[in-house]
Design an enzyme around this catalytic site. Sequence first.
Site, PDB file in Angstrom:
ATOM      1  N   ASP A  10     -59.493  44.397  98.058  1.00 58.98           N
ATOM      2  CA  ASP A  10     -60.831  44.924  97.776  1.00 58.98           C
ATOM      3  C   ASP A  10     -60.671  46.404  97.434  1.00 58.98           C
ATOM      4  O   ASP A  10     -59.537  46.913  97.297  1.00 58.98           O
ATOM      5  CB  ASP A  10     -61.802  44.659  98.941  1.00 58.98           C
ATOM      6  CG  ASP A  10     -61.590  45.594 100.135  1.00 58.98           C
ATOM      7  OD1 ASP A  10     -60.602  46.361 100.149  1.00 58.98           O
ATOM      8  OD2 ASP A  10     -62.416  45.558 101.061  1.00 58.98           O
ATOM      9  N   HIS A  11     -61.789  47.104  97.320  1.00 61.40           N
ATOM     10  CA  HIS A  11     -61.735  48.524  96.953  1.00 61.40           C
ATOM     11  C   HIS A  11     -61.041  49.374  98.019  1.00 61.40           C
ATOM     12  O   HIS A  11     -60.380  50.355  97.706  1.00 61.40           O
ATOM     13  CB  HIS A  11     -63.154  49.055  96.696  1.00 61.40           C
ATOM     14  CG  HIS A  11     -64.088  48.821  97.848  1.00 61.40           C
ATOM     15  ND1 HIS A  11     -64.513  47.556  98.206  1.00 61.40           N
ATOM     16  CD2 HIS A  11     -64.650  49.672  98.739  1.00 61.40           C
ATOM     17  CE1 HIS A  11     -65.299  47.649  99.272  1.00 61.40           C
ATOM     18  NE2 HIS A  11     -65.399  48.922  99.614  1.00 61.40           N
ATOM     19  N   THR A  69     -58.830  48.107 106.325  1.00 67.64           N
ATOM     20  CA  THR A  69     -58.061  47.992 107.571  1.00 67.64           C
ATOM     21  C   THR A  69     -57.042  46.856 107.528  1.00 67.64           C
ATOM     22  O   THR A  69     -56.163  46.803 108.384  1.00 67.64           O
ATOM     23  CB  THR A  69     -59.012  47.677 108.746  1.00 67.64           C
ATOM     24  OG1 THR A  69     -59.718  46.466 108.417  1.00 67.64           O
ATOM     25  CG2 THR A  69     -59.998  48.818 108.981  1.00 67.64           C
ATOM     26  N   HIS A 100     -40.703  34.370 113.064  1.00 66.12           N
ATOM     27  CA  HIS A 100     -41.307  33.497 114.071  1.00 66.12           C
ATOM     28  C   HIS A 100     -42.513  32.711 113.561  1.00 66.12           C
ATOM     29  O   HIS A 100     -42.752  31.592 114.016  1.00 66.12           O
ATOM     30  CB  HIS A 100     -41.761  34.325 115.282  1.00 66.12           C
ATOM     31  CG  HIS A 100     -40.621  34.868 116.074  1.00 66.12           C
ATOM     32  ND1 HIS A 100     -40.781  35.444 117.315  1.00 66.12           N
ATOM     33  CD2 HIS A 100     -39.280  34.931 115.812  1.00 66.12           C
ATOM     34  CE1 HIS A 100     -39.600  35.833 117.785  1.00 66.12           C
ATOM     35  NE2 HIS A 100     -38.673  35.542 116.890  1.00 66.12           N
ATOM     36  N   ARG A 134     -36.765  26.672 117.070  1.00 63.05           N
ATOM     37  CA  ARG A 134     -37.841  26.487 118.054  1.00 63.05           C
ATOM     38  C   ARG A 134     -39.204  26.920 117.523  1.00 63.05           C
ATOM     39  O   ARG A 134     -40.236  26.528 118.057  1.00 63.05           O
ATOM     40  CB  ARG A 134     -37.500  27.259 119.338  1.00 63.05           C
ATOM     41  CG  ARG A 134     -37.580  28.764 119.207  1.00 63.05           C
ATOM     42  CD  ARG A 134     -37.081  29.458 120.474  1.00 63.05           C
ATOM     43  NE  ARG A 134     -37.344  30.881 120.491  1.00 63.05           N
ATOM     44  CZ  ARG A 134     -36.620  31.796 119.853  1.00 63.05           C
ATOM     45  NH1 ARG A 134     -35.588  31.423 119.110  1.00 63.05           N
ATOM     46  NH2 ARG A 134     -36.919  33.078 119.959  1.00 63.05           N
TER      47      ARG A 134
HETATM   48  C1  RB5 Z   1     -64.770  48.054 102.991  1.00 56.92           C
HETATM   49  O1  RB5 Z   1     -65.504  49.222 103.170  1.00 56.92           O
HETATM   50  C2  RB5 Z   1     -64.066  47.686 104.275  1.00 56.92           C
HETATM   51  O2  RB5 Z   1     -64.977  47.196 105.201  1.00 56.92           O
HETATM   52  C3  RB5 Z   1     -62.988  46.652 103.995  1.00 56.92           C
HETATM   53  O3  RB5 Z   1     -62.084  47.168 103.093  1.00 56.92           O
HETATM   54  C4  RB5 Z   1     -62.162  46.184 105.157  1.00 56.92           C
HETATM   55  O4  RB5 Z   1     -61.671  47.262 105.888  1.00 56.92           O
HETATM   56  C5  RB5 Z   1     -62.758  45.152 106.007  1.00 56.92           C
HETATM   57  O5  RB5 Z   1     -62.164  44.656 106.972  1.00 56.92           O
END
Ligand code: RB5
Length: 142
Positions: A10-11, A69, A100, A134
């Site tokens: 995404d952005h 994130t 794993h 395993r």
């Molecule tokens: C976008 O602003 C942000 O929420 C997205 O990139 C991500 O971090 C979501 O988990």
Amino acid sequence: MFSKIFLSSDHGGFELKEKVKRYLKKNCIDFVDLGCTSLEPVDYPDFAKTLSKKLINENESKGILFCGTGIGISIAANRFPHIRAALCTSVEMASKSRKHNDANVLALGGRILEEKLALKIVKEFLDTDFEAGRHSLRVEKI
Ligand code: RB5
């Protein structure tokens, strides 16, 4: 080894995706970029879905997903039964995700990771094989 590498973001992950693309090109590693193509806001589940669909029946292929994130896009990808997406913030996590968990998708946070560490994580993920043994039954139980 892997046959194809798909990238999608995404952005929030766009800039890190571009850096990873430069790294892959420099190292002559082929990839397919599934977008997004700018910093214009988009919805990460759409990009998780596009990449996840590419990995159906592509057992040797890998994906790398990026969002701000890495959390949202990995949650979305992991809704698909054939996806094992690992959100990694260290080289150790990338290594274990392959050895794993036989992770077929690496998820990275573009607003979390410094470029240098992100590239080390990518390298480890792509260079490391599943240990099987395993771990196979555990992965099958997922
Ligand atoms: C976008 O602003 C942000 O929420 C997205 O990139 C991500 O971090 C979501 O988990």
